[in-house]
Design an enzyme around this catalytic site. Structure first.
Site, mmCIF file in Angstrom:
data_model
loop_
_atom_site.group_PDB
_atom_site.id
_atom_site.type_symbol
_atom_site.label_atom_id
_atom_site.label_comp_id
_atom_site.label_asym_id
_atom_site.label_seq_id
_atom_site.Cartn_x
_atom_site.Cartn_y
_atom_site.Cartn_z
ATOM 1 N N ASP A 31 -60.280 43.570 -10.337
ATOM 2 C CA ASP A 31 -59.802 44.410 -11.545
ATOM 3 C C ASP A 31 -59.750 42.847 -12.645
ATOM 4 O O ASP A 31 -59.316 42.397 -13.260
ATOM 5 C CB ASP A 31 -58.653 44.200 -10.884
ATOM 6 C CG ASP A 31 -58.297 43.069 -10.565
ATOM 7 O OD1 ASP A 31 -59.234 42.343 -9.332
ATOM 8 O OD2 ASP A 31 -57.241 42.157 -10.436
ATOM 9 N N GLU A 41 -47.257 31.887 3.351
ATOM 10 C CA GLU A 41 -46.688 31.509 2.687
ATOM 11 C C GLU A 41 -45.082 31.095 2.892
ATOM 12 O O GLU A 41 -44.181 30.623 2.885
ATOM 13 C CB GLU A 41 -46.661 29.525 2.339
ATOM 14 C CG GLU A 41 -47.564 28.745 3.061
ATOM 15 C CD GLU A 41 -47.879 27.337 2.896
ATOM 16 O OE1 GLU A 41 -48.172 27.647 1.356
ATOM 17 O OE2 GLU A 41 -48.914 26.715 3.729
ATOM 18 N N LYS A 74 -72.071 39.464 -5.957
ATOM 19 C CA LYS A 74 -71.102 40.705 -6.179
ATOM 20 C C LYS A 74 -72.327 41.858 -6.613
ATOM 21 O O LYS A 74 -72.345 42.991 -6.383
ATOM 22 C CB LYS A 74 -69.560 40.559 -6.605
ATOM 23 C CG LYS A 74 -68.797 40.490 -6.067
ATOM 24 C CD LYS A 74 -67.580 40.661 -6.625
ATOM 25 C CE LYS A 74 -66.278 39.994 -5.467
ATOM 26 N NZ LYS A 74 -65.197 39.843 -6.923
ATOM 27 N N GLY A 116 -64.270 37.570 -2.858
ATOM 28 C CA GLY A 116 -64.360 35.916 -2.952
ATOM 29 C C GLY A 116 -63.300 35.082 -1.804
ATOM 30 O O GLY A 116 -63.194 33.960 -1.912
ATOM 31 N N ASP A 117 -62.476 35.989 -1.114
ATOM 32 C CA ASP A 117 -60.806 34.924 -0.036
ATOM 33 C C ASP A 117 -62.471 34.749 0.934
ATOM 34 O O ASP A 117 -63.422 34.616 0.890
ATOM 35 C CB ASP A 117 -60.325 36.516 0.370
ATOM 36 C CG ASP A 117 -59.078 36.090 -0.777
ATOM 37 O OD1 ASP A 117 -58.973 35.569 -1.534
ATOM 38 O OD2 ASP A 117 -58.446 36.679 -0.131
ATOM 39 N N ASP A 133 -63.468 45.216 -4.648
ATOM 40 C CA ASP A 133 -62.385 43.914 -4.976
ATOM 41 C C ASP A 133 -61.991 44.903 -3.939
ATOM 42 O O ASP A 133 -61.738 45.811 -3.958
ATOM 43 C CB ASP A 133 -62.896 43.440 -6.023
ATOM 44 C CG ASP A 133 -61.872 41.709 -6.248
ATOM 45 O OD1 ASP A 133 -62.422 41.186 -5.454
ATOM 46 O OD2 ASP A 133 -61.078 42.186 -7.081
ATOM 47 N N LYS A 134 -61.545 42.780 -3.167
ATOM 48 C CA LYS A 134 -59.956 43.411 -3.001
ATOM 49 C C LYS A 134 -58.480 42.829 -3.145
ATOM 50 O O LYS A 134 -57.769 43.428 -3.375
ATOM 51 C CB LYS A 134 -60.397 41.861 -1.886
ATOM 52 C CG LYS A 134 -58.712 42.475 -0.217
ATOM 53 C CD LYS A 134 -59.052 41.106 0.332
ATOM 54 C CE LYS A 134 -58.610 39.235 0.289
ATOM 55 N NZ LYS A 134 -56.947 39.499 -0.659
#
Length: 1222
Positions: free
Chosen positions: A880, A567, A860, A753-754, A432-433
């Site tokens: 995680d 941002e 995934k 999921g990004d 995962d990221k």
């Protein structure tokens, strides 16, 4: 819980600002709040049968939907015994021992029933107990989740707290800021006037960017607890399904029907952010919720070694049956031909077990006896020993101080010990990221304004490249560890006369801001030649965003709640430059500006006219505002390729310089955005705004296209201001960890999921991607076709893209060329279909790194399954959040990170660590050790039992296949349990071919596991052959020595007891000497166990010989064997004969064909690592797999770039200094 009617709601109507996400049509319009034509027709049919009676438990209970109780355990109180028994008897050897335990109840068994049943019950019971304790931990974690509390409407406008598990479908709940949603909810209203709320879906899709959700306009008046006193409504919607991004339903309220879409749905395990509270009604509970629908049942995992061990058991069982058949045939022949002549055996009184008239039946009974007698070929103690060793290995993993996280106080946890050795055989890591690789913190490091680059700080990539060049070694000679640990001086000399200043490597005290350049700080920017452009740059940073300022009333400091970490970093940077964004109202943004006026700090108001937010398709964000001089300004930031295409002819003044800076920033591993602006005339803006409002309020499927078209009209003729460069803050040690894993030969996939842009930037940050790497991006083009045609066109397009990518890889002639595959979720949905998945996998295997974006939890898991089954190697998944549970359970090994966002991933995992960087030690050190320990232990176990078991067969054949054992029953019972158990356990627990430091310095050693060097058939059959040779040497040498040789002073020859005891002594010595030769690492424990086992044998035979139960072995050591020199000579001779061939083999291998660890052991033994540092570094540089990803590969590329620059500038003068500070 009641809330006073006078409490003011947050007066912010975000739907007036947001263009795309927050559209809400006018009441009663079809397709807006009215029922959609598509959804309404489907509701009530198959897949759309759910009915929710809101706030009406009387009508809801008869529908009998599941409760909100969830469980992730493998067993429950009813299924534990049958499922655990099944798990134990999946092991082939346990089935064999179950059969022998049953046969031990018959007269044909040569041993007592208790001696066969008790060990089996002990082994199975111990394993079941371990399984039960591991599952109990999962149950405790489940209870912590189920017992969380939420405010629920109990009636009459009163809310009370209840446990999550008590929630029912139709309940109205109130969730407050920073709480998790307890179930899938329909948003009714929020603390904002227009029903907007912010949601963090990190646990679902891994994204930390806040999502905007909105309620129906019809439910906005439900703003206080009391307003739910008479609330009644009905929801008709889709049935439970795993799709996180879709929802279809109708909301029937006050005789009106309203269409529902995903923007009104709040999913379980997502978190409420930036919103004081929301009211919602429960739609899906427990395992019906979308996050639980994405989870899979806890699988039963077995290691590859254990599965291969079953095959070895089959082979040994075949050998067992074969020699038993030989024994039974020999017995039948002797019964028929010889027994009638052996009058002293009284053949006339024989029973059916040895009846000369029925030799075939006697042979069959003897077959059963032989199967039990030769059962030592398949030792039941093997499983007990392996279970004990794995538990102790897991204990050492848990206690490893190097995997202790001081911030959280968490240690590594082996949640199941069944897979320890799998850690040493991993081929592919699927990660995962968000929260795994990143900590979602951006640092503003550099910027380019008006063609001038500012910021003298260095990124990690630049510092590492400079340090490696400064080492004076070849590109491939300096290990990564030295890059980080050596050359910490302020200035590094690259080559003679060329210096690279790295400063003191000091860390910024301001979170999100590591910029260092006096030209812009403290108002010095006003002295720069292009100060007006710099002013515009800072204002764009401070104004072009959707963030909300939160003032800490105690300290007065301002924190920003931003939709993305970029941002947040821009706002912090603007504040440090003197442009502090401090307030937002419905129509304005307020900024405190320093240094822009002689009056000091000035508060300026900018009125927001329009806000065109960022999305993955637009790749830009625009804000249109009016300043205090009534000038209308358009500020736009976005990807440089998008911005540059929209520049006016007079807006390209800085394009060349800015492009050069952007390339430099990219090579340094930084994330970049281009900033631009334009001034709008009042008439131009009014004309555009009228068209924009028309598109914004239009109804129909092409609304998004119209908005995009109109937005594109105004985002033209831009003037380039500059560019930003932020460093994505990965978790500590992530680049080094990925680099080490890459050098160890592991393939790394990122599943996130990004959106694609974010994932690619992270790929650059953690060195999975780098400059010069060719990217193959797979995506589905959008079109206007109807659904069926669109699907067909999408598949054809994707097939074409995959074919083109494969062809590109195949035709590439540069051996150093690297390819990266990037695919989004929509394309992945097609790529995972049966007719395409193998093409996709083949392309992915050819690429150096693979990044899958916008993937759902289910995808995934499917990708993990595809890699696991398609590659046929061990896969490891690490994550995680709850969105990672599916892939963690699907992979051969699942690793959960015990982060801040719940424990779902940990609960489903096999191992847990607190940070990604600890994966390096878990695999490269503990994985390497555990694999070799278990492999050597099993091979040795089969060796010693073959050496022991075959001597029983030889003697039985020698004794006429009589079923007589040469050994005393107590000898046979104690052989595996006491006399040889502890040395093999010490081998499995304490053996180290090299130290942990060496494992990390020589990552290529890890490849011994994936290549299975220590448990391949060559080694297994070699150990079996060694056991066969030893059995022949032990039996026949002793037989020759004692056959007609006197062993007593009176001339008596040896009887069976003396020969059997001598043979057993030789076996104890031979197998213990063998394990001593096998071990590379000795502590006092190994010495105690090996030599103590031999001593224990002598103490036992001494004590046993003194008891009357010893029968033929009475005083055998003191009176028979001890005084006889031939006994001691035979022991020495046979032991030497058994072990000399292995000694010759290992000596030849170390001298002529050494393995990697043999070379390292010799270097360490001769202290060459201390005396000859050059050789040591050269050996370390060899000990890494050639890789095209990772920090080292990226540093090599950076070195080539620096050398190229030095070569060009070499003629400019004798001295050149590259100044950077970090």
């Amino acid at each position: 819980m009641g809330r006073s009617g006078g409490r003011r709601r947050d007066r912010m109507r975000w739907s007036k600002l947001y263009t795309f996400n927050c559209f809400r049509g006018h009441h009663g319009e079809a397709g807006a709040d009215g029922p959609s034509s598509d959804g309404a027709g489907a509701l009530g049919g198959p897949g759309f049968s759910r009915v929710v009676h809101c706030n009406n438990p009387g009508l809801q209970k008869p529908l009998k939907y599941p409760t909100n109780y969830i469980t992730t355990t493998k067993y429950n109180i009813i299924t534990f015994f049958p499922k655990a028994i099944f798990e134990q008897f999946r092991r082939v050897a346990n089935l064999y021992f179950l059969l022998t335990a049953i046969l031990s109840l018959t007269p044909v068994c040569p041993f007592s029933a208790v001696s066969m049943i008790a060990p089996l019950a002990f082994v199975v019971g111990l394993s079941m107990l371990k399984e039960g304790l591991e599952d109990w931990r999962r149950f405790i974690q489940d209870m912590k989740v189920n017992n969380r509390k939420v405010s629920v409407h109990k009636g009459d406008g009163e809310f009370v707290y209840r446990h999550w598990e008590e929630l029912c479908v139709g309940d109205v709940v109130k969730v407050e800021k920073d709480q998790f949603f307890p179930a899938d909810l329909l948003l009714l209203s929020s603390s904002y006037e227009d029903g907007i709320c912010y949601v963090e879906t990190m646990n679902l899709d891994g994204e930390t960017n806040l999502k905007v959700k909105r309620s129906l306009e019809a439910t906005l008046p439900l703003e206080e607890d009391e307003s739910f006193k008479d609330f009644q409504a009905v929801i008709r919607c889709e049935d439970p399904n795993p799709s996180l991004y879709t929802f279809t339903g109708n909301f029937e309220y006050e005789r009106q029907v309203y269409a529902l879409d995903p923007f009104q749905i709040l999913l379980r395990d997502s978190k409420l952010r930036n919103t004081s509270f929301i009211y919602g009604v429960v739609i899906f509970t427990g395992h019906d919720s979308k996050v639980m629908q994405n989870s899979t049942e806890s699988p039963s995992k077995r290691s590859r070694i254990e599965r291969k061990m079953d095959l070895i058991i089959y082979i040994l069982f075949t050998v067992l049956v074969l020699i038993s058949l030989i024994s039974s045939i020999g017995f039948a022949v002797r019964i028929k031909l010889d027994l009638p002549h052996w009058w002293y055996l009284q053949p006339q009184n024989s029973n059916k077990l040895d009846d000369p008239s029925r030799p075939a039946l006697s042979g069959i009974f003897h077959l059963i006896t032989a199967l039990i007698l030769y059962g030592y070929l398949i030792p039941i103690s093997l499983y007990v020993s392996i279970e004990l060793v794995k538990v102790l290995q897991a204990h050492f993993i848990n206690q490893d101080i190097h995997m202790f996280d001081e911030d959280t106080g968490n240690t590594a946890q082996a949640r199941t010990s069944n897979l320890n050795e799998e850690l040493g055989q991993v081929h592919t890591v699927l990660s995962d990221k968000t929260g795994t690789l990143t900590c979602n913190q951006m640092d503003f490091l550099k910027c380019s304004i008006a063609g001038v680059s500012y910021g003298v700080g260095s990124s990690e990539v630049e510092i590492a490249a400079a340090k490696q060049m400064a080492s004076g070694a070849d590109e491939n000679d300096m290990p990564l560890q030295d890059i980080w640990e050596e050359n910490n001086e302020d200035e590094i000399e690259l080559v003679e006369g060329v210096n690279f200043s790295v400063g003191n490597n000091r860390k910024s005290s301001i979170k999100g801001f590591s910029f260092e350049d006096d030209r812009l700080m403290q108002g010095n920017w006003t002295k720069e030649p292009n100060s007006s452009t710099i002013l515009l740059f800072f204002r764009i940073l401070a104004l072009c965003h959707t963030a909300i300022p939160e003032i800490n009333e105690a300290t007065g400091s301002i924190a920003y709640e931003a939709e993305s970490p970029d941002e947040g970093a821009f706002l912090v940077a603007a504040r440090e430059f003197g442009f502090e964004f401090f307030k937002r109202t419905q129509s304005s943004v307020f900024v405190r500006e320093k240094h822009t006026s002689s009056q000091g700090t000035i508060e300026r108001e900018f009125k927001i006219l329009n806000l065109l937010e960022f999305n993955s398709k637009r790749k830009r964000m625009t804000v249109i505002l009016k300043d205090e001089d009534d000038q209308i300004l358009l500020f736009c930031k976005g990807a440089d390729s998008i911005i540059f295409d929209r520049l006016a002819k007079n807006g390209r003044m800085y394009e060349v310089d800015t492009t050069r800076h952007l390339n430099d920033y990219g090579e340094a591993g930084l994330r970049t955005l281009a900033l631009s602006y334009r001034v709008l005339e009042e008439s131009e803006y009014s004309s555009w705004n009228a068209e924009f409002l028309k598109a914004k309020t239009s109804i129909g499927p092409d609304r998004e296209l119209q908005l995009e078209r109109v937005s594109d009209l105004i985002e033209r003729e831009l003037i380039l201001v500059g560019a930003t460069a932020v460093e994505d803050k990965l978790q500590k040690g992530v680049p080094q960890c990925i680099d080490r894993l890459a050098q160890a030969g592991l393939k790394i996939w990122v599943l996130t999921g990004d959106k694609m842009e974010t994932a690619i930037n992270i790929g650059y940050a953690c060195s999975l991607l780098r400059q010069g790497m060719k990217q193959i991006c797979l995506s589905i083009p959008t079109g206007d076709q109807v659904a069926q045609d669109a699907k067909k066109a999408a598949k054809e397009s994707l097939l074409s893209q995959i074919a083109n990518g494969s062809q590109m890889v195949k035709l590439e002639k540069d051996p150093d060329a690297a390819f990266a595959l990037v695919i989004d979720g929509k394309a992945l949905a097609f790529a995972l279909e049966d007719d395409m998945k193998h093409m996709f996998l083949n392309l992915a295997i050819e690429c150096a790194s693979v990044i899958c974006c916008r993937v759902s939890p289910k995808q995934k898991a499917l990708v993990t399954r595809l890699v696991k089954e398609g590659v046929g190697q061990t896969t490891l998944a690490i994550g995680d959040g709850a969105n990672d549970v599916g892939m963690i359970q699907e992979a051969d090994i699942g690793v959960g990170i015990s982060g801040v966002e719940g424990m779902q991933a940990v609960m489903a995992s096999d191992f847990s660590i607190s940070q990604f960087r600890f994966l390096e030690r878990l695999l490269v050190v503990h994985g390497h050790w555990c694999y070799k320990r278990i492999a050597q232990m099993i091979c040795y176990f089969f060796y010693k039992n073959i050496a022991f078991g075959l001597t029983i067969f030889y003697f039985e054949a020698f004794a006429g296949f009589s079923g007589q054992s040469v050994y005393d029953d107590w000898f046979m019972l104690l052989f595996n349990v006491v006399l040889t158990s502890l040395p093999v356990i010490s081998l499995g627990v304490f053996e180290q071919d090299v130290s942990s430091e060496i494992c990390l310095q020589f990552p290529a050693l890890y490849q011994q596991g994936p290549k299975n060097l220590f448990f391949d058939w060559y080694r297994i059959l070699g150990w079996m052959a060694n056991g066969l040779y030893s059995s022949l040497a032990i039996f026949f040498l002793n037989l020759c020595i004692f056959y007609d040789q006197a062993i007593r002073a009176g001339g008596q020859t040896a009887d069976m007891a003396a020969v059997g005891t001598t043979m057993f002594t030789c076996i104890i010595w031979a197998v213990n000497m063998q394990i001593a030769l096998t071990m590379s690492h000795f502590t006092w424990i190994q010495h105690l166990f090996v030599w103590g086992s031999i001593t224990t044998w002598y103490l036992f035979i001494l004590a046993y010989g003194m008891t009357l139960r010893s029968r033929d072995n009475y005083q055998i050591l003191l009176e028979v064997l001890g005084p006889a020199p031939i006994y001691w000579a035979a022991t020495l001779l046979v032991t030497a004969a058994c072990n000399i061939p292995y000694l010759i083999h290992i000596s030849y291998q170390r001298s002529c064909n050494p393995l990697d660890h043999h070379v390292i052991q010799e270097i360490k033994y001769l202290k060459k690592d201390v005396e000859d540092q050059t050789m040591w570094k050269r050996e370390r540089s060899k000990a890494r797999q050639k890789t095209k990803i990772g920090f080292t590969a990226r540093v090599d590329a950076k070195i080539k770039q620096i050398k190229g620059k030095l070569h060009k500038k070499g003629q400019s003068g004798p001295s050149l200094t590259i100044h950077t500070v970090s």
